[in-house]
Design an enzyme around this catalytic site. Structure first.
Site, PDB file in Angstrom:
ATOM      1  N   GLU A  50       0.836  -1.199   0.000  1.00 42.44           N
ATOM      2  CA  GLU A  50       0.000   0.000   0.000  1.00 42.44           C
ATOM      3  C   GLU A  50       0.872   1.250   0.000  1.00 42.44           C
ATOM      4  OE1 GLU A  50      -3.154   0.019   2.839  1.00 42.44           O
ATOM      5  OE2 GLU A  50      -3.742  -2.059   2.436  1.00 42.44           O
ATOM      6  N   GLU A  51       1.956   1.222   0.768  1.00 46.09           N
ATOM      7  CA  GLU A  51       2.853   2.382   0.838  1.00 46.09           C
ATOM      8  C   GLU A  51       3.435   2.711  -0.525  1.00 46.09           C
ATOM      9  OE1 GLU A  51       7.322   3.252   2.629  1.00 46.09           O
ATOM     10  OE2 GLU A  51       5.911   2.079   3.841  1.00 46.09           O
ATOM     11  N   ARG A  52       3.889   1.694  -1.241  1.00 44.24           N
ATOM     12  CA  ARG A  52       4.550   1.933  -2.531  1.00 44.24           C
ATOM     13  C   ARG A  52       3.559   2.395  -3.592  1.00 44.24           C
ATOM     14  NH1 ARG A  52       8.562  -3.291  -1.588  1.00 44.24           N
ATOM     15  NH2 ARG A  52       9.916  -2.160  -0.135  1.00 44.24           N
ATOM     16  N   GLY A  62       2.741   6.106  -2.795  1.00 42.20           N
ATOM     17  CA  GLY A  62       3.797   7.022  -3.232  1.00 42.20           C
ATOM     18  C   GLY A  62       3.849   7.170  -4.742  1.00 42.20           C
TER      19      GLY A  62
END
Length: 388
Positions: A246-248, A251
């Protein structure tokens, strides 16, 4: 994946919020090297922007990740990327594992206030000697009765000087590096809002992302209840790898807004006359801007494909790593070429393109360097041993 009318409504609401509550103040926040996270998150929480995918039982909207992706894409339009990064940490980096694997008690105590914007959250993975190499981190939580006693430090902590708590990845046993880690919620302040006992925070001055406060945080025998652990002991590495997806994607989605730099550069070059004609009449410039826009749209397709697969329950570690790799490199290219074409004006400090040049550079370093993304992709392709 195709955005529905509901996706576009959410994006439009966020864009309106950015225009009213963020962009008018970003120059001030950049100069101060911090944005007022508690104040801003409280406003965002009231509108539901911080809990899009989180369970309704804790104040979230209960929507699938495609809506969080749409929100991230809209947030990418903020005129200072440090603010968007801080928001991304709160919504898609510090809280997914807590929402997915935390106990009901833990979610009520920490997740619900984060969704409401009543507290500021941070994520603690990187260390001074263990940045992209998550398996080699040294921070340790020793079991002492019903408590963990934490000793070590974390580096590059976004929201670090303002955070009320940190989702901390640390060693909880002496087993194999992928099976000896746990995620633990560690309060960084006491009930009175003072720095928690044993916690020391040092702000880091950075090349870019100025409006985002970044810190190194030290833990000197910090005690937290064992009930603050997210899920099972020893599963922290696995939970964090899922959280990284989810973070990648978050971003990478924020970088899609770099298309605005191309549009603004074209507008400037249409007005900028050199040697008797607008600079935009130069065919090389036309083709390069067309190429950059094509690359952005190709990245969009990759991000949407990965998000669709993720919503369907698939592991998208490879696709998310590809998206992050491409977004980091493309953001650098877009900012560099737009600065080049704007010439001396692009090089001036207050120009949006020069800020983007500083901010976008982090994309190939933070949250896993390009080289780590390539390693992940190579492993998924079967080109190297899984333990290499």
């Amino acid at each position: 994946m195709i955005y529905t009318a509901e996706h576009h409504e959410l994006m439009a609401s966020i864009r309106r919020f950015i225009s009213a509550e963020i962009d008018p103040f970003v120059d001030e926040w950049e100069a101060a090297e911090i944005f007022p996270a508690h104040e801003l998150f409280r406003k965002m929480g009231q509108l539901g922007f911080l809990g899009i995918t989180k369970p309704e039982a804790y104040g979230g909207m209960g929507l699938d990740f495609s809506y969080a992706l749409a929100a991230a894409e809209a947030i990418g339009h903020v005129k200072a990327q440090g603010v968007g990064m801080g928001i991304g940490v709160q919504s898609n980096m510090a809280t997914p594992a807590l929402a997915n694997f935390g106990s009901d008690e833990l979610k009520r105590e920490f997740l619900a206030p984060a969704i409401a914007g009543e507290v500021v959250a941070s994520i603690g993975v990187s260390e001074e000697g263990a940045g992209s190499d998550v398996s080699s981190l040294k921070t340790r939580a020793r079991r002492d009765g019903d408590d963990y006693v934490i000793k070590g430090s974390k580096m590059w902590i976004t929201n670090g000087t303002q955070a009320d708590w940190i989702c901390l990845l640390c060693n909880t046993s002496d087993g194999p590096s992928h099976k000896n880690k746990s995620l633990i919620i560690v309060p960084l302040k006491d009930a009175a809002g003072r720095r928690a006992k044993g916690v020391e925070v040092q702000k880091i001055k950075k090349f870019g992302m100025w409006s985002s406060d970044t810190a190194q945080i030290f833990f000197d025998d910090v005690r937290v209840p064992v009930r603050h652990r997210i899920g099972e002991e020893g599963m922290g590495f696995i939970y964090q790898m899922k959280q990284f997806q989810e973070e990648r994607l978050d971003g990478a989605a924020r970088r899609l807004a770099s298309i605005e730099l191309i549009e603004e550069t074209a507008t400037y070059l249409r007005q900028r006359v050199a040697f008797g004609k607008p600079l935009l009449d130069n065919q090389f410039i036309q083709y390069k801007l067309a190429e950059l826009k094509t690359e952005i749209e190709a990245l969009r397709g990759l991000i949407y494909m990965a998000t669709h697969a993720y919503v369907q329950g698939q592991d998208v570690t490879e696709l998310a790593s590809m998206a992050k790799l491409k977004a980091g490199r493309l953001g650098r290219d877009v900012a560099d070429w737009c600065m080049q074409f704007q010439g001396g004006m692009g090089y001036t400090w207050d120009n949006r393109v020069s800020r983007a040049y500083r901010d976008y550079r982090l994309g190939s370093i933070g949250g896993g360097a390009d080289e780590v993304m390539l390693m992940v992709i190579a492993r998924k392709m079967g080109l190297m041993d899984a333990e290499a």
